[in-house]
Write a protein that holds these residues in place. Structure first.
Motif, mmCIF file in Angstrom:
data_model
loop_
_atom_site.group_PDB
_atom_site.id
_atom_site.type_symbol
_atom_site.label_atom_id
_atom_site.label_comp_id
_atom_site.label_asym_id
_atom_site.label_seq_id
_atom_site.Cartn_x
_atom_site.Cartn_y
_atom_site.Cartn_z
ATOM 1 N N VAL A 195 -3.084 -3.918 -8.161
ATOM 2 C CA VAL A 195 -1.935 -3.935 -9.061
ATOM 3 C C VAL A 195 -2.065 -5.138 -9.994
ATOM 4 N N PRO A 196 -2.849 -4.991 -11.070
ATOM 5 C CA PRO A 196 -3.018 -6.110 -12.010
ATOM 6 C C PRO A 196 -1.685 -6.463 -12.661
ATOM 7 N N GLN A 197 -1.466 -7.763 -12.854
ATOM 8 C CA GLN A 197 -0.180 -8.188 -13.415
ATOM 9 C C GLN A 197 -0.376 -8.938 -14.718
ATOM 10 N N PRO A 198 0.584 -8.832 -15.643
ATOM 11 C CA PRO A 198 0.473 -9.515 -16.925
ATOM 12 C C PRO A 198 0.657 -11.021 -16.759
ATOM 13 N N ILE A 251 2.248 -10.734 -4.292
ATOM 14 C CA ILE A 251 1.913 -9.568 -3.462
ATOM 15 C C ILE A 251 1.306 -9.975 -2.121
ATOM 16 N N ALA A 252 0.320 -10.882 -2.174
ATOM 17 C CA ALA A 252 -0.369 -11.254 -0.931
ATOM 18 C C ALA A 252 0.608 -11.865 0.072
ATOM 19 N N ALA A 253 1.538 -12.665 -0.433
ATOM 20 C CA ALA A 253 2.512 -13.294 0.478
ATOM 21 C C ALA A 253 3.448 -12.247 1.082
ATOM 22 N N LEU A 254 3.791 -11.232 0.281
ATOM 23 C CA LEU A 254 4.660 -10.175 0.814
ATOM 24 C C LEU A 254 3.952 -9.389 1.922
ATOM 25 N N VAL A 255 2.665 -9.115 1.697
ATOM 26 C CA VAL A 255 1.889 -8.418 2.742
ATOM 27 C C VAL A 255 1.784 -9.310 3.976
ATOM 28 N N ASP A 256 1.505 -10.572 3.732
ATOM 29 C CA ASP A 256 1.378 -11.532 4.832
ATOM 30 C C ASP A 256 2.646 -11.571 5.680
ATOM 31 N N ARG A 257 3.813 -11.637 5.020
ATOM 32 C CA ARG A 257 5.075 -11.729 5.759
ATOM 33 C C ARG A 257 5.335 -10.474 6.570
ATOM 34 N N LYS A 258 4.997 -9.328 5.997
ATOM 35 C CA LYS A 258 5.199 -8.080 6.719
ATOM 36 C C LYS A 258 4.389 -8.077 8.020
ATOM 37 N N LEU A 259 3.141 -8.552 7.928
ATOM 38 C CA LEU A 259 2.296 -8.584 9.126
ATOM 39 C C LEU A 259 2.803 -9.640 10.108
ATOM 40 N N ASP A 260 3.225 -10.792 9.544
ATOM 41 C CA ASP A 260 3.715 -11.858 10.401
ATOM 42 C C ASP A 260 4.987 -11.422 11.144
ATOM 43 N N ASP A 261 5.824 -10.651 10.468
ATOM 44 C CA ASP A 261 7.045 -10.140 11.110
ATOM 45 C C ASP A 261 6.760 -8.929 12.005
ATOM 46 N N GLN A 262 5.499 -8.548 12.077
ATOM 47 C CA GLN A 262 5.079 -7.405 12.891
ATOM 48 C C GLN A 262 5.825 -6.128 12.543
ATOM 49 N N ILE A 263 5.991 -5.890 11.245
ATOM 50 C CA ILE A 263 6.560 -4.615 10.799
ATOM 51 C C ILE A 263 5.393 -3.643 10.637
ATOM 52 N N MET A 264 5.368 -2.635 11.494
ATOM 53 C CA MET A 264 4.191 -1.758 11.602
ATOM 54 C C MET A 264 4.495 -0.374 11.046
ATOM 55 N N ASP A 265 3.427 0.345 10.704
ATOM 56 C CA ASP A 265 3.586 1.760 10.357
ATOM 57 C C ASP A 265 3.855 2.584 11.603
ATOM 58 N N GLY A 266 3.278 2.158 12.735
ATOM 59 C CA GLY A 266 3.561 2.831 13.988
ATOM 60 C C GLY A 266 2.621 3.962 14.343
ATOM 61 N N PHE A 267 1.624 4.229 13.511
ATOM 62 C CA PHE A 267 0.667 5.263 13.903
ATOM 63 C C PHE A 267 -0.689 4.921 13.306
ATOM 64 N N ASP A 269 -0.381 -1.135 1.826
ATOM 65 C CA ASP A 269 0.430 -2.342 1.993
ATOM 66 C C ASP A 269 0.618 -3.089 0.668
ATOM 67 N N ILE A 270 -0.426 -3.105 -0.145
ATOM 68 C CA ILE A 270 -0.326 -3.827 -1.420
ATOM 69 C C ILE A 270 0.611 -3.108 -2.384
ATOM 70 N N VAL A 271 0.452 -1.814 -2.491
ATOM 71 C CA VAL A 271 1.290 -1.035 -3.404
ATOM 72 C C VAL A 271 2.757 -1.104 -2.965
ATOM 73 N N LEU A 272 2.998 -0.960 -1.668
ATOM 74 C CA LEU A 272 4.379 -1.033 -1.184
ATOM 75 C C LEU A 272 4.971 -2.418 -1.445
ATOM 76 N N LEU A 308 1.269 8.151 -5.465
ATOM 77 C CA LEU A 308 0.271 8.121 -6.539
ATOM 78 C C LEU A 308 -1.022 7.480 -6.049
ATOM 79 N N PHE A 309 -0.876 6.451 -5.225
ATOM 80 C CA PHE A 309 -2.064 5.777 -4.718
ATOM 81 C C PHE A 309 -2.808 6.647 -3.703
ATOM 82 N N SER A 310 -2.091 7.110 -2.689
ATOM 83 C CA SER A 310 -2.811 7.733 -1.581
ATOM 84 C C SER A 310 -3.149 9.199 -1.849
ATOM 85 N N ALA A 311 -2.266 9.910 -2.536
ATOM 86 C CA ALA A 311 -2.542 11.339 -2.757
ATOM 87 C C ALA A 311 -3.304 11.561 -4.055
#
Ligand SMILES: Cc1cc2nc3c(=O)[nH]c(=O)nc-3n(C[C@H](O)[C@H](O)[C@H](O)COP(=O)(O)OP(=O)(O)OC[C@H]3O[C@@H](n4cnc5c(N)ncnc54)[C@H](O)[C@@H]3O)c2cc1C
Ligand code: SF4
Lengths: 216, 567
Positions: free
Chosen positions: A59-62, A70-86, A158-161, B386-389
């Protein structure tokens, strides 16, 4: 760096912060998200550097606005152990999968170009990511993790979300944003409530800008 | 708000959260663990929540367990996709097969109210012929239920949820008017309608479980569009705000953050209660009857995890069918761009529907049916689609996302056929409670693929007919799991009978989407709730005839419940 066309000039979803579109719970959650510092808790410094580099390509940014961390948001999600579950058999849980995938991507970068992923020029980074996407990377470092599965279900996801969880991204795409308790009244095609973003059409940028400045 | 519903049980000390008032409480009856209750129910979603209400109203003593938190939507729900992932069941699971399922947000909930807390509220009746699909339509398996009886229970559920729908429904046998008027169409629904008209097929406003007029303390839908992440206005008629308050008022107890790990079986071969984890320790609730209602994955998992020397293959499994015949529904989509602004984020995601291909059998090269609906993905979901599909990332993703307000989409709910090889088994890994985690194996059969192909071609024509540009298909998506403990009229080929009672253990029942022999091409929750209402009535009838098994201290259930009410 790149130009980004402003489809919704002057629209800032945060301008509605104190209005009837944002309830207390939403403000609490977004306050937390906006105050995340751009530094790692879950990732090591090396891993984090690679995630920052990958996020820049996915996700390139201007350059003319503060970037979404973005990286910090992904990092926090993993640190908080928020999982997809499958996960697929042989694929480790989310955080471990990230560590394994980053290690493997760096190994691929080293094998092909003798450098770490983050040190490569953008074009080579893209080339590696495209190869991951289409399942062409096969270094032993991947272990039981298939590179295309990692790319699609972990890295990119994870990055896109993370990016589209940020108000900056919401303003960019002209989304109405949080909407409780007020909600929306005008629902039909080409209908817009005054608290939604106006789109710049050919030659109408100034009108859209004025309209978007009034959004509360 | 000082309490944290995700980490501290709220339904304790004789009270439960009042879902209609921030910080509010309602009085709740509490039962002792050492004294058997008439029914211990595992799960409080579409199946378990409904059953808990109906059984309590019939005078039985009921304790219903849910592994998830007890939310007050008005204060706990943010308008935010990331935050609201707290509604989903995201405990560890393994997926495999040729078409591994995507779970998490896409499948089951973990909360009092179950998946209905984040479902999309589409509330459809099944086509009558589906209940006899084997004998009438030539595929799948017959249900041991008569559609006319189901028609009455559908009417009961539609009234209980105040479903908002059209004055006359275009398909199937006559039915009463929907209790509340239909919701207005949003841009996406208008596009669906126009496409159907151009192709010469019928469409209608979708019958939805969200209010189009005030009801008690719940106010009508404000079209904020966050339905699949939890409705913060209480317009959505989830089990949490409909059946559960009724259940509590009738004397049921709800235990939140209570994960049932094992159903206990006595030497007599009857079940005697449930082992559950709450507040840091394992506990045991005695019960005369146990009902498992944990969704199509957790239900078989619990039955398999409860294996004993007497039942080494798990409970209720003499047929060997527990966990088998898992059925997803296909959920493929066709997307495009309209010149007009659609802004499909406004309102419930599926305000218009066509069931044409559920009721029309000509022109099909496959068994079964599908409906298709308008769509309204929120930004994170859309970006990931859009990303995955579509495989977009980099500049192309960012640019495509700027067209978000112009996106239009149609998505099927399609019938997949039961296959024994699609199944839930136990993996050797364990979860945070020390319980073996489920492994979910799924592969499409040729019929599934033909149905998907038919639907994608048809929906593409529908989008072309509304002048959408840039049309593309999302061909790998599923939703709604059912099956895994099917009902039937023969103990050798099914797990439970028409009353949802297990063939093997007379005081063990299963009451959720697991009991479906086939899934049809319509969303399942109305049928799950209708079956739960029927099951409660059947249990009352069985009890009054003295045909209900009870534990060792057996006064008749009827007498016992009268005592409970007096005490
Ligand atoms: C995004 C989404 C949209 C949907 N939209 C629709 C729709 O529009 N229309 C429709 O008809 N259906 C829809 N569904 C499906 C519908 O919500 C489910 O089919 C239905 O709720 C299933 O009912 P159930 O009783 O089988 O399980 P659930 O409603 O999921 O209830 C199961 C409950 O059991 C609990 N539980 C499980 N195991 C245990 C245990 N061991 N101990 C304690 N508690 C346990 C869980 O926490 C959960 O709360 C949707 C689903 C999703 C995910
Ligand atoms: S659109 Fe209606 S049902 Fe959906 S979240 Fe908003 S108020 Fe609730």
């Amino acid at each position: 760096m790149h130009e980004r066309s402003d489809r919704y000039p002057g629209y800032d979803v945060l301008a509605k912060w104190s209005g009837p579109s944002w309830n207390d719970k939403t403000r609490e959650v977004i306050t937390r998200r906006l105050s995340i510092a751009p530094e790692p808790r879950f990732f090591t410094a090396d891993e984090y550097e690679t995630v920052v580099a990958i996020a820049d390509r996915i996700v390139p940014q201007p350059a003319d606005r503060p970037p979404v961390p973005i990286a910090a948001l992904v990092d926090r999600k993993l640190d908080d152990q928020i999982m997809d579950g499958f996960r697929r058999p042989g694929v480790p849980r989310d955080g471990e999968a990230w560590r394994l995938g980053l290690k493997a991507l760096n190994a691929e970068a080293a094998a092909a170009y003798g450098k770490r992923f983050a040190e490569l020029p953008e074009a080579l980074q893209d080339k590696l990511l495209r190869a991951a996407q289409s399942g062409e990377l096969a270094s032993g470092e991947w272990g039981g993790l298939r590179c295309e599965v990692f790319f699609r279900h972990r890295l990119g996801r994870d990055i896109v979300l993370a990016y589209y969880a940020h108000p900056t991204a919401w303003s960019e795409i002209g989304w109405g944003g949080p909407a409780s308790p007020r909600g929306y009244v005008r629902l039909g095609l080409d209908e817009r409530d005054p608290w939604e973003a106006a789109e710049a059409t050919d030659g109408g940028d100034a009108t859209a800008f004025r309209s978007n400045r009034r959004v509360r | 708000m000082s309490d944290d519903p995700l980490h501290m049980p709220r339904a304790c000390d004789g009270r439960a959260p009042d879902v209609f008032r921030p910080g509010g409480w309602v009085p709740m009856r509490q039962y002792r663990e050492s004294e058997p209750v008439d029914f211990a129910i595992v799960g409080t979603g579409a199946g378990g929540g409904t059953l808990a209400c109906k059984l309590a109203e019939h005078g039985f003593s009921v304790v219903a367990f849910d592994a998830g938190p007890y939310f007050r939507p008005l204060e706990d729900f943010a308008s935010d996709e990331s935050e609201q992932t707290k509604l989903y069941w995201t405990d560890d699971r393994i997926v495999d097969g040729d078409n591994p399922l995507q779970l998490g947000s896409n499948n089951s909930g973990k909360a009092v109210g179950g998946s209905t807390v984040h479902f999309a509220m589409v509330s459809l009746r099944f086509r009558p012929e589906w209940f006899k699909s084997r004998s009438v339509l030539g595929y799948g398996a017959d249900w041991p239920l008569d559609w006319r009886e189901m028609w009455d229970y559908y009417a009961e559920v539609e009234q209980a949820l105040k479903i908002a729908g059209p004055v006359t429904y275009p398909w199937g046998p006559r039915r009463p008017r929907y209790p509340y008027r239909a919701h207005p169409l949003n841009g996406a629904a208008r596009a669906l309608a126009k496409g159907c008209e151009a192709l010469g097929i019928k469409w209608t406003e979708t019958p939805l479980a969200t209010l189009s007029a005030p009801r008690g303390l719940a106010h009508p839908c404000v079209y904020r569009g966050f339905c699949v992440t939890g409705c913060s206005t209480n317009a959505k008629q989830s089990a949490l705000v409909t059946w559960i308050p009724r259940a509590i008022a009738a004397g049921a107890e709800i235990r939140d953050l209570a994960m049932v790990g094992r159903v206990e079986v006595e030497p007599s071969g009857l079940v005697s209660g449930v082992h559950y984890h709450r507040d840091g320790s394992w506990r045991f609730q005695r019960a005369r009857n146990v009902v498992v209602a944990g969704y199509a994955i957790e239900t078989p998992r619990l039955l398999l995890n409860s294996a004993t020397a007497r039942f080494p293959d798990g409970l209720a499994n003499s047929s060997g069918l527990v966990g088998k015949n898992l059925m997803a529904q296909s959920n493929q989509a066709v997307w495009g761009r309209l010149e007009q602004e659609v802004r499909s984020y406004k309102g419930p995601p599926s305000l218009a529907i066509t069931e044409h291909w559920n009721y029309e059998d000509k022109g099909k090269d496959f068994f079964g049916g599908y409906s298709y609906m308008s769509q309204g993905p929120l930004p994170q979901l859309w970006a990931n689609t859009l990303f995955s599909a579509r495989g977009l990332w980099g500049e192309s993703l960012v640019e495509a996302m700027k067209d978000y307000n112009h996106v239009v989409g149609l998505k099927i709910v399609g019938e997949m056929l039961p296959q024994e090889s699609n199944r839930v088994t136990l993996s050797d890994e364990v979860d945070q409670y020390g319980l073996r985690i489920p492994r979910i194996t799924y592969s499409w059969c040729d019929n599934d693929k033909r149905l998907i192909d038919h639907s994608l071609k048809f929906m593409r024509r529908a989008l072309e007919a509304v002048d959408a540009s840039d049309i593309w298909i999302q061909d790998d998506d599923t939703c709604h799991l059912n099956g895994t403990a099917r009902m039937g009229s023969d103990a050798r080929s099914s797990v439970v009978d028409a009353d949802c009672r297990s063939w093997d253990i007379p005081n063990l029942w299963i009451c959720d989407g697991s009991v479906f022999p086939t899934v049809g091409g319509a969303n399942p929750s109305l049928t799950i709730q209708a079956i739960a209402c029927r099951t409660a009535d059947r249990i009352r009838a069985l009890a009054s005839r003295g045909e209900l098994e009870a534990g060792s201290s057996r006064p008749s259930i009827q007498r016992r419940s009268i005592e409970v009410q007096r005490s």
